[in-house]
Design an enzyme around this catalytic site. Structure first.
Site, short mmCIF file in Angstrom:
data_model
loop_
_atom_site.label_atom_id
_atom_site.label_comp_id
_atom_site.label_asym_id
_atom_site.label_seq_id
_atom_site.Cartn_x
_atom_site.Cartn_y
_atom_site.Cartn_z
N HIS A 23 0.86 -1.33 -0.09
CA HIS A 23 0.14 -0.02 0.03
C HIS A 23 0.74 1.15 -0.05
CE1 HIS A 23 1.01 -0.97 4.08
NE2 HIS A 23 1.43 0.10 4.22
N HIS B 208 6.03 6.16 -1.22
CA HIS B 208 6.94 4.94 -1.64
C HIS B 208 5.85 3.89 -1.22
CE1 HIS B 208 7.43 5.24 2.90
NE2 HIS B 208 7.33 3.95 2.75
O1 3AM Z 1 3.94 1.95 4.03
P1 3AM Z 1 5.27 1.63 4.85
O2 3AM Z 1 5.40 0.03 4.95
O3 3AM Z 1 6.41 2.18 4.42
O4 3AM Z 1 6.67 1.75 8.42
C1 3AM Z 1 5.35 1.71 8.90
C2 3AM Z 1 4.64 1.29 7.52
O5 3AM Z 1 5.06 2.09 6.36
C3 3AM Z 1 5.00 3.06 8.87
O6 3AM Z 1 3.57 2.86 8.73
C4 3AM Z 1 3.01 2.17 7.85
C5 3AM Z 1 2.20 1.08 8.43
O7 3AM Z 1 2.51 0.39 9.59
N1 3AM Z 1 5.31 3.32 10.52
C6 3AM Z 1 5.28 2.50 11.42
N2 3AM Z 1 5.70 3.52 12.56
C7 3AM Z 1 5.67 4.37 12.31
C8 3AM Z 1 5.96 5.90 12.88
N3 3AM Z 1 6.35 5.81 14.21
C9 3AM Z 1 5.56 4.57 10.86
N4 3AM Z 1 5.43 5.92 10.15
C10 3AM Z 1 5.86 6.94 10.83
N5 3AM Z 1 5.91 7.02 12.10
#
Ligand code: 3AM
Length: 190
Positions: free
Chosen positions: A40, A129
């Site tokens: 996603h 991304h």
């Molecule tokens: O879409 P992606 O996989 O890049 O890395 C986590 C994931 O991103 C991000 O939120 C998405 C769903 O879990 N994520 C996790 N913890 C986070 C944080 N503390 C975060 N993004 C920003 N701050």
């Protein structure tokens, strides 16, 4: 509940990303691959939210999405972050020549809604991304050469999706909680 707002991808785009993952898997070692069905585009990570706050906040997400025209995107090249010497995340990008700048505007609209709903500001800049894999151990994964992504047609994004993320020993499990249509869309993703 741990929540985030994201764009879902049409099935054919997820399939193209799955093909890309298979190709990269043969070239690169040390990665945990995201299931293609779970790929996603994160717009705003919300973090831990109480159920009663979630109910109230959904009106803000719905209003922000309804005020934003639907957009069309195209997959771009692949890369790693924070850098090739110690890669942690392997991602596919969004083509610059597609409506990528508008994606930043959509993220900004949700950021503004989030602040209105009482969230602390997100300090990190928005870098759109699609996470394809995460390093099994930081510094041990091999990065593919940056550049060519999957060949895929332009695709429409018609809604913002509220996801719940559960961190399980087998990896994150994402559940769709609600979908908020963008303006001029029936909410379709493709
Ligand atoms: O879409 P992606 O996989 O890049 O890395 C986590 C994931 O991103 C991000 O939120 C998405 C769903 O879990 N994520 C996790 N913890 C986070 C944080 N503390 C975060 N993004 C920003 N701050």
């Amino acid at each position: 509940m741990r929540l985030f707002l994201a764009l879902e991808l049409p099935d054919e785009v997820r399939a193209a990303l799955g093909d890309l993952q298979r190709r990269l898997r043969a070239e690169c070692r040390g990665w945990r691959w995201v299931a293609p069905g779970g790929i996603h585009l994160t717009l705003r990570f919300l973090g831990e939210v109480a159920a009663e706050d979630d109910r109230r906040q959904r009106a803000a997400w719905r209003a922000a999405a309804a005020a934003f025209p639907q957009l069309r995107l195209r997959l771009g090249g692949i890369g790693v972050c924070p850098g090739p010497s110690r890669p942690r995340v392997l991602w596919a990008g969004i083509e610059d020549r597609s409506e990528r700048p508008r994606l930043g505007e959509l993220a900004a609209a949700l950021e503004s809604a989030a602040r209105g709903a009482g969230f602390a500001p997100e300090e990190r800049p928005f870098r759109p991304h699609l996470t394809l894999a995460r390093a099994e151990r930081e510094g041990r994964a091999t990065a593919p050469p940056a550049g060519g992504g999957p060949a895929a047609a332009e695709f429409p994004c018609g809604r913002v999706t509220l996801f719940r993320s559960e961190l399980l020993p087998t990896g994150a499990r994402y559940t769709v909680l609600e979908e908020f249509p963008l303006a001029g869309s029936g909410g379709e993703v493709g």
